[in-house]
Enzyme design. Structure first.
Site, PDB file in Angstrom:
ATOM      1  N   ARG A  87    -147.641 -29.992  -8.852  1.00  0.00           N
ATOM      2  CA  ARG A  87    -146.486 -30.890  -8.780  1.00  0.00           C
ATOM      3  C   ARG A  87    -146.645 -31.800  -7.565  1.00  0.00           C
ATOM      4  O   ARG A  87    -146.657 -31.333  -6.423  1.00  0.00           O
ATOM      5  CB  ARG A  87    -145.199 -30.072  -8.669  1.00  0.00           C
ATOM      6  CG  ARG A  87    -143.935 -30.913  -8.532  1.00  0.00           C
ATOM      7  CD  ARG A  87    -142.689 -30.024  -8.561  1.00  0.00           C
ATOM      8  NE  ARG A  87    -141.495 -30.823  -8.343  1.00  0.00           N
ATOM      9  CZ  ARG A  87    -140.777 -30.825  -7.215  1.00  0.00           C
ATOM     10  NH1 ARG A  87    -141.139 -30.047  -6.202  1.00  0.00           N
ATOM     11  NH2 ARG A  87    -139.703 -31.581  -7.111  1.00  0.00           N
ATOM     12  N   HIS A 131    -139.251 -38.499  -4.305  1.00  0.00           N
ATOM     13  CA  HIS A 131    -139.103 -37.461  -3.287  1.00  0.00           C
ATOM     14  C   HIS A 131    -138.776 -38.150  -1.963  1.00  0.00           C
ATOM     15  O   HIS A 131    -139.503 -38.017  -0.980  1.00  0.00           O
ATOM     16  CB  HIS A 131    -140.370 -36.609  -3.195  1.00  0.00           C
ATOM     17  CG  HIS A 131    -140.146 -35.269  -2.550  1.00  0.00           C
ATOM     18  ND1 HIS A 131    -140.596 -34.088  -3.091  1.00  0.00           N
ATOM     19  CD2 HIS A 131    -139.497 -34.923  -1.404  1.00  0.00           C
ATOM     20  CE1 HIS A 131    -140.270 -33.086  -2.313  1.00  0.00           C
ATOM     21  NE2 HIS A 131    -139.595 -33.569  -1.258  1.00  0.00           N
ATOM     22  N   GLU A 176    -134.303 -33.036  -5.322  1.00  0.00           N
ATOM     23  CA  GLU A 176    -133.227 -32.744  -4.376  1.00  0.00           C
ATOM     24  C   GLU A 176    -132.360 -33.965  -4.057  1.00  0.00           C
ATOM     25  O   GLU A 176    -132.282 -34.409  -2.901  1.00  0.00           O
ATOM     26  CB  GLU A 176    -133.799 -32.140  -3.094  1.00  0.00           C
ATOM     27  CG  GLU A 176    -134.511 -30.818  -3.328  1.00  0.00           C
ATOM     28  CD  GLU A 176    -134.932 -30.129  -2.028  1.00  0.00           C
ATOM     29  OE1 GLU A 176    -134.731 -30.720  -0.940  1.00  0.00           O
ATOM     30  OE2 GLU A 176    -135.460 -29.011  -2.098  1.00  0.00           O
ATOM     31  N   ASN A 305    -135.141 -25.623  -6.583  1.00  0.00           N
ATOM     32  CA  ASN A 305    -135.750 -25.411  -5.266  1.00  0.00           C
ATOM     33  C   ASN A 305    -134.883 -24.432  -4.499  1.00  0.00           C
ATOM     34  O   ASN A 305    -133.679 -24.674  -4.331  1.00  0.00           O
ATOM     35  CB  ASN A 305    -135.860 -26.719  -4.487  1.00  0.00           C
ATOM     36  CG  ASN A 305    -136.864 -27.678  -5.099  1.00  0.00           C
ATOM     37  OD1 ASN A 305    -137.533 -27.370  -6.067  1.00  0.00           O
ATOM     38  ND2 ASN A 305    -136.978 -28.857  -4.503  1.00  0.00           N
ATOM     39  N   TYR A 307    -134.772 -21.715  -1.001  1.00  0.00           N
ATOM     40  CA  TYR A 307    -135.358 -21.167   0.226  1.00  0.00           C
ATOM     41  C   TYR A 307    -134.517 -20.042   0.827  1.00  0.00           C
ATOM     42  O   TYR A 307    -135.052 -19.051   1.296  1.00  0.00           O
ATOM     43  CB  TYR A 307    -135.551 -22.289   1.254  1.00  0.00           C
ATOM     44  CG  TYR A 307    -136.592 -23.283   0.829  1.00  0.00           C
ATOM     45  CD1 TYR A 307    -137.945 -23.064   1.061  1.00  0.00           C
ATOM     46  CD2 TYR A 307    -136.237 -24.440   0.142  1.00  0.00           C
ATOM     47  CE1 TYR A 307    -138.920 -23.958   0.636  1.00  0.00           C
ATOM     48  CE2 TYR A 307    -137.197 -25.351  -0.283  1.00  0.00           C
ATOM     49  CZ  TYR A 307    -138.533 -25.097  -0.036  1.00  0.00           C
ATOM     50  OH  TYR A 307    -139.486 -25.986  -0.467  1.00  0.00           O
ATOM     51  N   GLU A 371    -139.804 -25.364  -6.161  1.00  0.00           N
ATOM     52  CA  GLU A 371    -140.175 -25.153  -4.755  1.00  0.00           C
ATOM     53  C   GLU A 371    -139.654 -23.803  -4.316  1.00  0.00           C
ATOM     54  O   GLU A 371    -138.498 -23.450  -4.578  1.00  0.00           O
ATOM     55  CB  GLU A 371    -139.587 -26.218  -3.814  1.00  0.00           C
ATOM     56  CG  GLU A 371    -140.216 -27.576  -3.882  1.00  0.00           C
ATOM     57  CD  GLU A 371    -139.633 -28.532  -2.839  1.00  0.00           C
ATOM     58  OE1 GLU A 371    -139.150 -28.050  -1.784  1.00  0.00           O
ATOM     59  OE2 GLU A 371    -139.655 -29.741  -3.091  1.00  0.00           O
TER      60      GLU A 371
END
Length: 467
Positions: A87, A131, A176, A305, A307, A371
């Site tokens: 990606r 992005h 995002e 995504n 985290y 991600e």
């Protein structure tokens, strides 16, 4: 007992489904460099990073990981890892320098060569159109708070579909959009560095509109087999307690952090509570007839995504805040557990929670982890080896969470590790390392970290080894 023990004993490997996509991911401004070569003009991140005080140590993406000149080397690394998919993002000002008009041939040729080389290596190209590197000329004309930017993005999508439609099978419109809107225009810690709740909310809407317009352009230009997607950094929000005021704090963050994108894109509507929460900022009159229907273009998958989770309570946030309409009502609390070099808590259960939520709220929508990864203070030891056991533990826990979600009925089709390379980490400059490949930025030497070798083993066996 660990969460893993709920579904398998310690002697059983965690196998993922046949055809599961094992990938890694990067972003153009973070790795490409060549900031002024072959017709590329400044993006908002070029401008922002060159503004004193905005990026740690005054770092810029002018050289970054020099991927523009080292594509072959980097694809060879991916081939060694055995990834099935890669990606990458396309730098808008590299192919359409002003955000308007014809494309630059050399810019298109770079991405054609990248895609061709990936295919020759047996790696599936997955392209992200945006992005965060908006052409500076479009920002000067108003940026994402300005409606016209949505139409310029759709035009750019058409240019890329015509150039790469025969090579790229999966297209992600935006990465995002929450960060682009609320960090870029709300609290200003990202480019272009504006601080306005109204600008952030307008930007969020026009990003939704841009996504929908671009998705329809892509559908009209791409082969029927091509996939169209969107990637969101959905927030795993937890209330500190079951007190009504803490639950309301979590609701507010869910509205401005998650449902501000989920509801328009999947249901063609704005969240009613979001409109109420932000009434002191705007009456939302910038939403025109047909906008929400346009935003709700059909998708083939949703990228996630993830985290770390967030814990919230009733209170107030520091100003300027990215949480438009919520800053006077919500306080973020420290989450328990170990932390990464970004000072983010490590909690894989948050990823499982998100996937199960989406299983229930968006039935029939395939999910892809686009991600997931962690920054740690990596370094090469005297022998040249880069040991990163904390990252391996982080990745193992999060892949186990994905496996649990699959067992619980979530339709997860793939996992893209962030990131392939150490890179320019936005406002942190080069001080944070997310890569599974160590980059010596002085020499551009690449070194596989222990986590890269571990990930190659995971891909090779199609899952996690017994613990």
């Amino acid at each position: 007992m660990t969460a893993l023990d709920n579904h398998t004993d310690a002697t059983t490997a965690l196998r993922f489904p046949e055809g599961f996509r094992w990938g890694t991911a990067t972003a153009a401004y973070q790795i490409e460099g060549a900031a002024a070569e072959d017709g590329r003009t400044p993006s908002i991140w070029d401008t922002f990073s060159r503004t004193p005080g905005k990026v740690r140590n005054g770092d810029t993406g002018d050289i970054a990981a020099d991927h523009y000149h080292r594509v072959d080397e980097d694809i060879a690394l991916m081939r060694r890892l055995g990834v099935t998919d890669y990606r990458f993002s396309i730098a808008w000002p590299r192919v359409q320098p002003t955000g308007r008009g014809p494309a630059v041939r050399k810019g298109l040729d770079f991405y054609r060569r990248l895609a061709d080389s990936l295919l020759e290596a047996g790696i599936r190209p997955v392209a992200t159109l945006y992005h965060w590197d908006l052409p500076q000329e479009l920002e000067d004309a108003g940026g994402w708070p300005h409606r016209e930017t949505s139409y310029r993005f759709a035009e750019y999508a058409g240019i890329m579909a015509d150039a790469l439609g025969d090579r790229v099978a999966t297209w992600t419109t935006l990465n995002e959009p929450w960060c682009a809107a609320f960090l870029g225009y709300g609290n200003g810690v990202h480019a272009p560095g504006r601080t306005s709740d109204l600008a952030a909310l307008r930007a969020a809407h026009h990003l939704n509109l841009a996504h929908g317009l671009a998705a329809r352009v892509l559908r009209g230009a791409l082969p029927g087999s091509a996939e169209v997607s969107l990637t969101l950094n959905l927030h795993a929000v937890r209330a500190r307690s079951q007190a009504p005021e803490d639950l309301d704090a979590a609701r507010r963050i869910d509205a401005v952090g998650n449902r501000i994108f989920l509801d328009p894109v999947f249901h063609g509507r704005l969240p009613e509570d979001l409109v109420r929460d932000t009434a002191a900022v705007t009456d939302w009159s910038f939403v025109q007839d047909g906008d929400l229907a346009a935003a709700a273009a059909p998708l083939d998958s949703l990228g996630i995504n993830y985290y770390s989770p967030a814990v919230v309570a009733a209170g107030s946030s520091e100003s300027p805040s990215p949480w438009a309409g919520a800053e006077r009502h919500v306080r973020f609390e420290p989450a328990p557990g170990p932390r990464t070099a970004m000072d983010w808590p490590v909690d894989a259960d948050g990823l499982h929670e998100l996937l199960v939520r989406l299983r229930d709220e968006l039935p029939g929508v395939p999910l892809v982890i686009t991600e997931n990864g962690a920054a740690y203070d990596d370094y090469a030891d005297p022998s040249g080896r880069v040991k990163d056991p904390e990252r391996v533990a982080y990745l193992h826990a999060h892949l186990a969470a994905v496996h649990r979600a699959l067992a619980d009925g979530a339709d997860v089709r793939g996992y893209f590790l962030w990131s392939l390379l150490d890179n320019f980490e936005w406002a942190y400059g080069y001080s944070k390392r997310f890569g599974i490949v160590h980059v010596d930025f002085a020499t551009q030497r690449r070194t596989l970290k222990d986590s890269a070798r571990w990930y190659a083993e995971v891909i090779g066996r199609g899952g996690l080894a017994p613990s």
